[in-house]
Scaffold this active site. Sequence first.
Site, PDB file in Angstrom:
ATOM      1  N   THR A 197       0.842  -1.105  -0.041  1.00  0.00           N
ATOM      2  CA  THR A 197       0.192   0.170   0.025  1.00  0.00           C
ATOM      3  C   THR A 197       0.831   1.212  -0.129  1.00  0.00           C
ATOM      4  OG1 THR A 197      -1.719  -1.149   1.168  1.00  0.00           O
ATOM      5  CG2 THR A 197      -1.655   1.253   1.588  1.00  0.00           C
ATOM      6  N   ARG A 225     -13.790  -8.223  -0.594  1.00  0.00           N
ATOM      7  CA  ARG A 225     -13.014  -7.878   0.746  1.00  0.00           C
ATOM      8  C   ARG A 225     -12.309  -6.567   0.835  1.00  0.00           C
ATOM      9  NH1 ARG A 225      -7.458  -6.053   1.774  1.00  0.00           N
ATOM     10  NH2 ARG A 225      -6.902  -6.905   4.026  1.00  0.00           N
ATOM     11  N   GLY A 227     -10.055  -3.808   3.080  1.00  0.00           N
ATOM     12  CA  GLY A 227      -9.035  -3.782   3.990  1.00  0.00           C
ATOM     13  C   GLY A 227      -8.940  -2.431   4.847  1.00  0.00           C
ATOM     14  N   ASP A 228      -8.123  -2.103   5.560  1.00  0.00           N
ATOM     15  CA  ASP A 228      -8.025  -0.866   6.340  1.00  0.00           C
ATOM     16  C   ASP A 228      -7.822   0.396   5.511  1.00  0.00           C
ATOM     17  OD1 ASP A 228      -5.496  -2.085   5.679  1.00  0.00           O
ATOM     18  OD2 ASP A 228      -4.443  -0.444   7.307  1.00  0.00           O
TER      19      ASP A 228
HETATM   20  N1  ASP Z   1      -3.393  -2.652   4.201  1.00  0.00           N
HETATM   21  C1  ASP Z   1      -3.469  -3.190   3.252  1.00  0.00           C
HETATM   22  C2  ASP Z   1      -4.808  -4.168   3.098  1.00  0.00           C
HETATM   23  O1  ASP Z   1      -4.890  -4.703   4.030  1.00  0.00           O
HETATM   24  C3  ASP Z   1      -2.429  -3.907   2.582  1.00  0.00           C
HETATM   25  C4  ASP Z   1      -1.023  -2.997   2.729  1.00  0.00           C
HETATM   26  O2  ASP Z   1      -0.980  -2.217   3.435  1.00  0.00           O
HETATM   27  O3  ASP Z   1      -0.189  -3.476   1.982  1.00  0.00           O
HETATM   28  O4  ASP Z   1      -5.461  -4.264   2.097  1.00  0.00           O
END
Ligand code: ASP
Length: 336
Positions: A197, A225, A227-228
């Site tokens: 990310t 899905r 994510g954060d």
């Molecule tokens: N936080 C991101 C996710 O879980 C992945 C990442 O930070 O590379 O989608």
Amino acid sequence: MLRNLLIAALGAALAACASAPTEETPAMPDWSIAIHGGAGVITRDNLSPDQEAAYTAALETALQAGAQILEAGGSALDAVEAAVVVMEDDPLFNSGYGAVMTAAGTHELDASIMVGDGRDAGAVAGVTTTKNPIRLARAVMEQSEHVMFAGPGADAFSAAHGLEQVDNSYFTTERRKRALERVLESRARTAADRHGTVGAVALDRSGTLAAATSTGGMTAKAPGRVGDSPLIGAATYAQNGVCAVSATGHGEYFIRVGVARTICSRIELAGDSLEGAAETALGEVAALGGDGGVIVMGGDGEVAFVFNSEGMYRGRAAPGVLETAIFAEEAETAGE
Ligand code: ASP
């Protein structure tokens, strides 16, 4: 001129690391920007010198894009967006072009942005045709009455508001195709498959903070899905006079801890240092079984990089300073 970025271990228990400001860095720069390009198992053993040079150059280009805006008196919001767009367009990073693929062989992109003055925020999850998802997050913030759009509604909002549209296959690279095949075959993700990310935090001359985060998520994630990265308070937060945060790591854990808001709350309410607040939040992530890192900027432009992974692509710029680093134990730097 080359400078050393001081790296201080923040405790074996967390295996967390942070950089301290160099002596030359003014305590209160009149503008400041920091970026990350993902955390993970990034060591000298698994990154060739050529790859290291490519990442360093990409980080510098992203920093310069933001720094130019800030130096010219532009806004922190414009700066974080510009820095993230550079990384979204660079296939080295897991965002925009070169993002990881879902288990269905497609791309679903997440992004969020927040400005510390008034705490306006915008976010998108599962977008499939917007070339630069961070621009869409900003459009949601500025051109809708809402904070977050997801899925087909987000794509429709994007097209209706004139953002550049691409076919979903635009985001695909051979590297990510191979990673998807490997994960589907082995039915296991390496740490690298969960990371990459990008994000930025900045302070402008008016004292306003901003934060932005953009990602393709995890390799072979189930369609749908989230994510954060698109969640305000988990990966992204900005509050003037307190802090701006962008996070990267195993998203499920960052959501459960509410990492970005936890850091800002600890700084605001408990009087923690940037490093202390980030250590505490990442300690909670680690205790639950997760890993990753954060970039944190204080209300005065001070920066902390804290991570409990083996490395984090990162960098910062302020008047007279431009530094990048990748590994936990050592930093490549470049100044002017
Ligand atoms: N936080 C991101 C996710 O879980 C992945 C990442 O930070 O590379 O989608």
